[in-house]
Design a protein around this motif. Structure first.
Motif, PDB file in Angstrom:
ATOM      1  N   GLY A  52       0.803  -1.216   0.000  1.00 26.00           N
ATOM      2  CA  GLY A  52       0.000   0.000   0.000  1.00 26.00           C
ATOM      3  C   GLY A  52       0.833   1.261   0.000  1.00 26.00           C
ATOM      4  N   ARG A  53       2.111   1.153   0.343  1.00 29.43           N
ATOM      5  CA  ARG A  53       3.011   2.310   0.356  1.00 29.43           C
ATOM      6  C   ARG A  53       4.084   2.203  -0.726  1.00 29.43           C
ATOM      7  NH1 ARG A  53       6.292   3.206   4.537  1.00 29.43           N
ATOM      8  NH2 ARG A  53       6.437   1.010   5.155  1.00 29.43           N
ATOM      9  N   PHE A  54       4.547   0.995  -0.991  1.00 24.85           N
ATOM     10  CA  PHE A  54       5.607   0.772  -1.972  1.00 24.85           C
ATOM     11  C   PHE A  54       5.020   0.131  -3.222  1.00 24.85           C
ATOM     12  CE2 PHE A  54       9.470   0.261   1.136  1.00 24.85           C
ATOM     13  CZ  PHE A  54       9.105   1.442   1.754  1.00 24.85           C
ATOM     14  N   THR A  55       5.632   0.451  -4.360  1.00 24.81           N
ATOM     15  CA  THR A  55       5.226  -0.147  -5.622  1.00 24.81           C
ATOM     16  C   THR A  55       6.469  -0.583  -6.383  1.00 24.81           C
ATOM     17  OG1 THR A  55       3.281   1.293  -5.764  1.00 24.81           O
ATOM     18  CG2 THR A  55       3.994   0.179  -7.790  1.00 24.81           C
ATOM     19  N   ILE A  56       6.490  -1.855  -6.769  1.00 18.97           N
ATOM     20  CA  ILE A  56       7.592  -2.365  -7.574  1.00 18.97           C
ATOM     21  C   ILE A  56       7.147  -2.414  -9.023  1.00 18.97           C
ATOM     22  CG2 ILE A  56       6.967  -4.798  -7.233  1.00 18.97           C
ATOM     23  CD1 ILE A  56      10.009  -5.408  -7.213  1.00 18.97           C
ATOM     24  N   SER A  57       8.054  -2.071  -9.907  1.00 16.99           N
ATOM     25  CA  SER A  57       7.773  -2.157 -11.338  1.00 16.99           C
ATOM     26  C   SER A  57       9.075  -2.505 -12.033  1.00 16.99           C
ATOM     27  CB  SER A  57       7.204  -0.839 -11.866  1.00 16.99           C
ATOM     28  OG  SER A  57       8.127   0.218 -11.675  1.00 16.99           O
ATOM     29  N   GLY A  58       8.976  -2.866 -13.293  1.00 17.17           N
ATOM     30  CA  GLY A  58      10.208  -3.213 -13.984  1.00 17.17           C
ATOM     31  C   GLY A  58      10.005  -3.453 -15.448  1.00 17.17           C
ATOM     32  N   ASP A  59      11.093  -3.568 -16.137  1.00 20.81           N
ATOM     33  CA  ASP A  59      11.097  -3.839 -17.571  1.00 20.81           C
ATOM     34  C   ASP A  59      11.907  -5.114 -17.765  1.00 20.81           C
ATOM     35  OD1 ASP A  59      11.683  -3.972 -20.310  1.00 20.81           O
ATOM     36  OD2 ASP A  59      11.511  -1.790 -20.521  1.00 20.81           O
ATOM     37  N   HIS A  60      11.223  -6.187 -18.077  1.00 27.29           N
ATOM     38  CA  HIS A  60      11.888  -7.483 -18.194  1.00 27.29           C
ATOM     39  C   HIS A  60      12.927  -7.465 -19.310  1.00 27.29           C
ATOM     40  CE1 HIS A  60      11.431 -12.122 -18.680  1.00 27.29           C
ATOM     41  NE2 HIS A  60      12.511 -11.793 -18.003  1.00 27.29           N
ATOM     42  N   ALA A  61      12.573  -6.848 -20.424  1.00 27.87           N
ATOM     43  CA  ALA A  61      13.485  -6.830 -21.578  1.00 27.87           C
ATOM     44  C   ALA A  61      14.768  -6.064 -21.268  1.00 27.87           C
ATOM     45  CB  ALA A  61      12.787  -6.216 -22.782  1.00 27.87           C
ATOM     46  N   LYS A  62      14.661  -5.085 -20.395  1.00 28.80           N
ATOM     47  CA  LYS A  62      15.825  -4.263 -20.051  1.00 28.80           C
ATOM     48  C   LYS A  62      16.471  -4.675 -18.736  1.00 28.80           C
ATOM     49  CE  LYS A  62      14.117  -0.168 -22.505  1.00 28.80           C
ATOM     50  NZ  LYS A  62      13.741   1.263 -22.387  1.00 28.80           N
TER      51      LYS A  62
END
Length: 125
Positions: free
Chosen positions: A67-77
């Motif tokens: 609820g406070r942190f958000t993970i995201s990413g780019d698999h290709a990179k």
């Protein structure tokens, strides 16, 4: 040799936001999941967040940050980000980026073969 390099840590006040980033480089590398772990002085290393790219994109969070942190990413990179909002002094720690090798449980540090050196996040009250 695979290297994970984190950036974006720093000193902030309680309630502030901060984003840390991580990029993997080196030999031909593609991990099916990456994550963030943290370790505060005198405390055990703990899972913070993870992202998996098997069968779509799936994210996982420790109860203390959900609820406070958000993970995201780019698999290709081979990059992953951790957006941290409403930071608390208890979030102060060294944050390590990780990359999983295999299909181990994403919240288990043993499942992650590659680790970055870490970036310090300090939250003052």
């Amino acid at each position: 040799q695979v290297q994970l390099v984190e950036s974006g840590g720093g000193l902030v006040q309680a309630g502030d936001s901060l984003r840390v980033s991580c990029r993997a480089s080196g030999r031909t590398f593609s991990s099916n999941a990456m994550g963030w772990f943290r370790q505060a002085p005198g405390k055990e290393r703990e899972f913070v967040a993870g992202i998996s790219w098997i069968g779509g994109t799936h994210t996982y969070y420790a109860p203390s940050v959900k609820g406070r942190f958000t993970i995201s990413g780019d698999h290709a990179k081979n990059t992953v980000y951790l957006q941290m909002n409403s930071l608390k002094p208890e979030d102060t720690a060294v944050y390590h980026c990780t990359a999983r090798d295999g299909l181990g449980y994403i919240m288990n540090p043993s499942a992650h073969k590659f680790w970055g050196q870490g970036t310090q996040v300090t939250v003052s009250s």
